[in-house]
Design a protein around this motif. Structure first.
Motif, PDB file in Angstrom:
ATOM      1  N   PHE A 201      25.721  39.554  56.940  1.00 25.03           N
ATOM      2  CA  PHE A 201      24.662  40.466  57.360  1.00 25.03           C
ATOM      3  C   PHE A 201      24.030  41.160  56.162  1.00 25.03           C
ATOM      4  CE2 PHE A 201      27.214  39.972  61.216  1.00 25.03           C
ATOM      5  CZ  PHE A 201      26.218  39.675  62.144  1.00 25.03           C
ATOM      6  N   ILE A 202      24.805  41.330  55.085  1.00 30.13           N
ATOM      7  CA  ILE A 202      24.240  41.880  53.847  1.00 30.13           C
ATOM      8  C   ILE A 202      23.237  40.885  53.273  1.00 30.13           C
ATOM      9  CG2 ILE A 202      24.730  42.635  51.491  1.00 30.13           C
ATOM     10  CD1 ILE A 202      27.507  43.496  52.444  1.00 30.13           C
ATOM     11  N   SER A 203      23.656  39.631  53.172  1.00 27.96           N
ATOM     12  CA  SER A 203      22.775  38.592  52.636  1.00 27.96           C
ATOM     13  C   SER A 203      21.553  38.391  53.526  1.00 27.96           C
ATOM     14  CB  SER A 203      23.543  37.272  52.515  1.00 27.96           C
ATOM     15  OG  SER A 203      24.647  37.412  51.658  1.00 27.96           O
ATOM     16  N   LEU A 204      21.771  38.432  54.833  1.00 28.00           N
ATOM     17  CA  LEU A 204      20.649  38.295  55.766  1.00 28.00           C
ATOM     18  C   LEU A 204      19.676  39.456  55.608  1.00 28.00           C
ATOM     19  CD1 LEU A 204      19.303  36.844  58.158  1.00 28.00           C
ATOM     20  CD2 LEU A 204      20.752  38.195  59.688  1.00 28.00           C
ATOM     21  N   GLY A 205      20.214  40.670  55.472  1.00 32.57           N
ATOM     22  CA  GLY A 205      19.364  41.849  55.291  1.00 32.57           C
ATOM     23  C   GLY A 205      18.533  41.756  54.028  1.00 32.57           C
ATOM     24  N   ILE A 206      19.148  41.267  52.933  1.00 36.28           N
ATOM     25  CA  ILE A 206      18.419  41.088  51.671  1.00 36.28           C
ATOM     26  C   ILE A 206      17.288  40.082  51.856  1.00 36.28           C
ATOM     27  CG2 ILE A 206      18.610  40.227  49.297  1.00 36.28           C
ATOM     28  CD1 ILE A 206      21.547  41.255  49.359  1.00 36.28           C
ATOM     29  N   SER A 207      17.590  38.990  52.535  1.00 34.31           N
ATOM     30  CA  SER A 207      16.581  37.944  52.758  1.00 34.31           C
ATOM     31  C   SER A 207      15.447  38.437  53.650  1.00 34.31           C
ATOM     32  CB  SER A 207      17.238  36.708  53.380  1.00 34.31           C
ATOM     33  OG  SER A 207      18.203  36.164  52.502  1.00 34.31           O
TER      34      SER A 207
ATOM     35  N   GLN B  79      38.756  35.418  63.370  1.00 31.90           N
ATOM     36  CA  GLN B  79      39.891  35.625  62.468  1.00 31.90           C
ATOM     37  C   GLN B  79      39.449  35.990  61.063  1.00 31.90           C
ATOM     38  OE1 GLN B  79      41.876  31.852  62.954  1.00 31.90           O
ATOM     39  NE2 GLN B  79      43.217  32.611  64.597  1.00 31.90           N
ATOM     40  N   HIS B  80      38.221  35.614  60.694  1.00 29.70           N
ATOM     41  CA  HIS B  80      37.697  35.898  59.350  1.00 29.70           C
ATOM     42  C   HIS B  80      36.482  36.823  59.435  1.00 29.70           C
ATOM     43  CE1 HIS B  80      39.987  32.149  58.897  1.00 29.70           C
ATOM     44  NE2 HIS B  80      40.165  32.494  57.636  1.00 29.70           N
ATOM     45  N   ILE B  81      36.509  37.705  60.422  1.00 26.66           N
ATOM     46  CA  ILE B  81      35.345  38.539  60.693  1.00 26.66           C
ATOM     47  C   ILE B  81      34.953  39.423  59.518  1.00 26.66           C
ATOM     48  CG2 ILE B  81      36.658  40.446  61.743  1.00 26.66           C
ATOM     49  CD1 ILE B  81      33.220  39.023  62.895  1.00 26.66           C
ATOM     50  N   SER B  82      35.938  39.867  58.726  1.00 27.54           N
ATOM     51  CA  SER B  82      35.618  40.721  57.572  1.00 27.54           C
ATOM     52  C   SER B  82      34.773  39.973  56.545  1.00 27.54           C
ATOM     53  CB  SER B  82      36.899  41.230  56.909  1.00 27.54           C
ATOM     54  OG  SER B  82      37.709  40.153  56.479  1.00 27.54           O
ATOM     55  N   GLU B  83      35.020  38.662  56.390  1.00 24.98           N
ATOM     56  CA  GLU B  83      34.221  37.854  55.474  1.00 24.98           C
ATOM     57  C   GLU B  83      32.858  37.537  56.078  1.00 24.98           C
ATOM     58  OE1 GLU B  83      36.529  34.407  54.637  1.00 24.98           O
ATOM     59  OE2 GLU B  83      38.057  35.491  53.489  1.00 24.98           O
ATOM     60  N   TYR B  84      32.840  37.284  57.385  1.00 27.88           N
ATOM     61  CA  TYR B  84      31.583  36.912  58.036  1.00 27.88           C
ATOM     62  C   TYR B  84      30.638  38.104  58.190  1.00 27.88           C
ATOM     63  CZ  TYR B  84      32.560  32.046  58.799  1.00 27.88           C
ATOM     64  OH  TYR B  84      32.775  30.695  58.582  1.00 27.88           O
ATOM     65  N   LYS B  85      31.173  39.304  58.239  1.00 28.71           N
ATOM     66  CA  LYS B  85      30.308  40.487  58.283  1.00 28.71           C
ATOM     67  C   LYS B  85      29.435  40.577  57.040  1.00 28.71           C
ATOM     68  CE  LYS B  85      33.099  43.546  61.228  1.00 28.71           C
ATOM     69  NZ  LYS B  85      33.954  44.766  61.233  1.00 28.71           N
ATOM     70  N   LEU B  86      29.922  40.011  55.925  1.00 30.02           N
ATOM     71  CA  LEU B  86      29.169  40.063  54.675  1.00 30.02           C
ATOM     72  C   LEU B  86      27.869  39.257  54.754  1.00 30.02           C
ATOM     73  CD1 LEU B  86      32.113  39.679  52.112  1.00 30.02           C
ATOM     74  CD2 LEU B  86      30.936  41.786  52.770  1.00 30.02           C
TER      75      LEU B  86
ATOM     76  N   PHE C 180      28.742  37.203  51.175  1.00 30.06           N
ATOM     77  CA  PHE C 180      28.097  37.890  50.045  1.00 30.06           C
ATOM     78  C   PHE C 180      29.144  38.122  48.975  1.00 30.06           C
ATOM     79  CE2 PHE C 180      27.091  41.654  47.593  1.00 30.06           C
ATOM     80  CZ  PHE C 180      25.753  41.506  47.284  1.00 30.06           C
ATOM     81  N   SER C 181      28.824  37.784  47.733  1.00 27.33           N
ATOM     82  CA  SER C 181      29.700  38.114  46.610  1.00 27.33           C
ATOM     83  C   SER C 181      28.840  38.248  45.358  1.00 27.33           C
ATOM     84  CB  SER C 181      30.770  37.030  46.404  1.00 27.33           C
ATOM     85  OG  SER C 181      30.202  35.866  45.835  1.00 27.33           O
ATOM     86  N   PHE C 182      29.385  38.873  44.342  1.00 32.96           N
ATOM     87  CA  PHE C 182      28.655  39.037  43.081  1.00 32.96           C
ATOM     88  C   PHE C 182      28.956  37.880  42.132  1.00 32.96           C
ATOM     89  CE2 PHE C 182      28.656  43.515  44.543  1.00 32.96           C
ATOM     90  CZ  PHE C 182      27.286  43.745  44.482  1.00 32.96           C
ATOM     91  N   GLN C 183      29.184  36.697  42.702  1.00 30.44           N
ATOM     92  CA  GLN C 183      29.456  35.510  41.894  1.00 30.44           C
ATOM     93  C   GLN C 183      28.247  34.585  41.880  1.00 30.44           C
ATOM     94  OE1 GLN C 183      33.086  33.866  43.455  1.00 30.44           O
ATOM     95  NE2 GLN C 183      34.357  35.410  42.474  1.00 30.44           N
ATOM     96  N   GLY C 184      27.101  35.184  41.599  1.00 35.27           N
ATOM     97  CA  GLY C 184      25.859  34.419  41.558  1.00 35.27           C
ATOM     98  C   GLY C 184      25.691  33.678  40.259  1.00 35.27           C
ATOM     99  N   MET C 185      24.437  33.329  39.920  1.00 31.53           N
ATOM    100  CA  MET C 185      24.165  32.510  38.751  1.00 31.53           C
ATOM    101  C   MET C 185      24.586  33.191  37.457  1.00 31.53           C
ATOM    102  SD  MET C 185      23.277  29.530  37.928  1.00 31.53           S
ATOM    103  CE  MET C 185      22.602  28.954  39.474  1.00 31.53           C
ATOM    104  N   PHE C 186      24.398  34.517  37.349  1.00 30.08           N
ATOM    105  CA  PHE C 186      24.830  35.226  36.142  1.00 30.08           C
ATOM    106  C   PHE C 186      26.334  35.090  35.947  1.00 30.08           C
ATOM    107  CE2 PHE C 186      21.018  38.321  36.424  1.00 30.08           C
ATOM    108  CZ  PHE C 186      20.259  37.472  35.629  1.00 30.08           C
TER     109      PHE C 186
ATOM    110  N   ILE D 126      22.248  37.587  40.837  1.00 34.23           N
ATOM    111  CA  ILE D 126      23.513  38.322  40.810  1.00 34.23           C
ATOM    112  C   ILE D 126      24.440  37.928  41.949  1.00 34.23           C
ATOM    113  CG2 ILE D 126      24.537  40.625  41.053  1.00 34.23           C
ATOM    114  CD1 ILE D 126      22.109  41.745  39.561  1.00 34.23           C
ATOM    115  N   TYR D 127      23.869  37.705  43.152  1.00 30.26           N
ATOM    116  CA  TYR D 127      24.756  37.486  44.302  1.00 30.26           C
ATOM    117  C   TYR D 127      24.747  36.033  44.772  1.00 30.26           C
ATOM    118  CZ  TYR D 127      21.015  37.369  47.879  1.00 30.26           C
ATOM    119  OH  TYR D 127      19.945  37.037  48.651  1.00 30.26           O
ATOM    120  N   ARG D 128      25.750  35.703  45.568  1.00 28.02           N
ATOM    121  CA  ARG D 128      25.969  34.335  46.036  1.00 28.02           C
ATOM    122  C   ARG D 128      26.315  34.355  47.520  1.00 28.02           C
ATOM    123  NH1 ARG D 128      30.965  30.905  45.508  1.00 28.02           N
ATOM    124  NH2 ARG D 128      30.323  28.723  45.481  1.00 28.02           N
TER     125      ARG D 128
END
Length: 383
Positions: free
Chosen positions: A259-265, A250-257, A362-368, A352-354
């Motif tokens: 994969f962005i964080s995983l890819g960065i890691s 039901q929240h697949i659009s949020e959970y797809k994000l 993934f969001s741009f609500q990181g430490m900055f 930058i990201y969280r």
């Protein structure tokens, strides 16, 4: 003083000590705050018990704390916090001892500053006070013993007992056991399957018992039992009644994000592994360790939490491979080259990201954002 001189005088070890202290204080402070609020996760998860319905996953801790309360008359909030405080403090203490005479590098520091590393704890207050700190402590103690050639036969048995008990406290322990095998391989340079089997059996046997005989976390009386003992959660683990696989769909659009964080890691870790010896075999072993935890991502919604635990285990594991130094302030000088620029870019982007525990991957609500933008937004709302 020029930039080059400033960088040459920068000591990554001192910065890591500061980061350890700041993270420890933050974690312990907010764990206390949430405990005093009767939080439904950070406190209540430790109070799942066998009194309500019998044997179940995570129930050992609650029954143990009930006994302590009966003996001492103290509030459960304080008893639980004492153990959380001890476990969290010991983790940071042993991690400090592990790296004390290691030569740290800017690239190693970048792991701690990953958005799912130490920085992840500072980015996500919901990461504090949870039972994975038990796993962090056991693994850090294990790696410390390995690194200092102190892992005797009896201490290895003790580690297995810890894993057995830890699995009864939280079944997540089982899914991170491969890191113990990887650490042992890195230290000895050979495959010792019989020793690995002990670790997997230590966590696997209680996990099988939970699957075969475990009752529901809440068999109907948990909230009443807690209420009589002075704890009144209004949300959390005892109210949990969600089909987690359906929730993810039901929240697949949020959970797809995620994969962005995983890819960065993955890119971050790939860059780190580039500078290690035996990186091919270590890479294969780490992929195996990640795949072993895959059922967690299928069954439970806390994808960010599972990624965060992996990174914390890797931070401890990679400390084993740092070069030995003669001083507790041993640090590799920072030199301006291609490696420096890429590492610096990784660190800046990590701020930058969280990655949320569950929800937005993934969001741009990181430490900055949290330091410079969120306070301004709050002031505007108050105005």
């Amino acid at each position: 003083m020029g930039v080059k001189k400033i960088l040459q005088s920068f000591n990554t070890k001192v910065f890591i000590y500061f980061l350890i202290a700041a993270t420890a204080v933050y974690t312990l402070a907010f764990t206390l705050v949430y405990n005093l609020k009767d939080d439904g996760y950070i406190l209540a998860d430790w109070l799942i018990n066998y009194q309500d319905g019998g044997f179940k996953r995570r129930g050992l801790s609650g029954s143990f704390f009930f006994i302590l309360q009966d003996l001492t008359g103290l509030r459960l909030n304080y008893i639980v916090y004492f153990f959380q405080f001890s476990i969290i403090s010991l983790f940071f203490w042993y991690y400090s001892k592990l790296i004390r005479y290691k030569v740290t590098t800017l690239l190693y520091l970048s792991l701690l500053l990953s958005s799912i590393g130490f920085l992840g704890i500072l980015n996500n207050v919901t990461y504090v006070g949870k039972k994975e700190f038990i796993v962090f402590l056991i693994f850090t103690y294990f790696v410390y013993l390995l690194d200092n050639d102190k892992l005797s036969k009896w201490k290895e048995i003790l580690i297995c007992i810890f894993l057995f008990v830890s699995t009864l406290l939280h079944e997540v322990t089982l899914f991170y056991v491969p890191y113990f095998a990887v650490a042992l391989f890195i230290k000895t340079g050979k495959f010792e399957y019989k020793r690995y089997l002990k670790y997997f059996l230590a966590a696997g046997i209680p996990a099988l018992l939970i699957i075969a005989f475990g009752k529901n976390v809440n068999e109907g009386m948990s909230l009443e039992i807690l209420s009589k003992r002075g704890v009144h959660p209004v949300y959390g683990i005892f109210f949990w009644n969600i089909d987690e696989r359906l929730y993810i769909k039901q929240h697949i659009s949020e959970y797809k994000l995620y994969f962005i964080s995983l890819g960065i890691s993955v890119l971050h870790l790939g860059f780190y592994l580039k500078y290690l010896n035996n990186r091919k075999i270590i890479s294969i072993l780490l992929i195996g360790a990640f795949l072993f935890s895959f059922p967690l991502f299928y069954l439970a919604i806390d994808w960010g939490r599972w990624m965060y635990i992996h990174m914390m285990m890797l931070i401890v594991l990679f400390a084993l491979m740092l070069k030995k130094g003669s001083s507790m302030y041993a640090s590799e000088p920072v030199t301006i080259d291609k490696k420096f620029y890429i590492t610096s870019l990784i660190i800046v982007f990590s701020f930058i990201y969280r990655v949320e525990m569950s929800g937005k991957g993934f969001s741009f609500q990181g430490m900055f954002y949290r330091i410079f933008i969120a306070p301004v937004e709050l002031l505007n709302k108050m105005g």
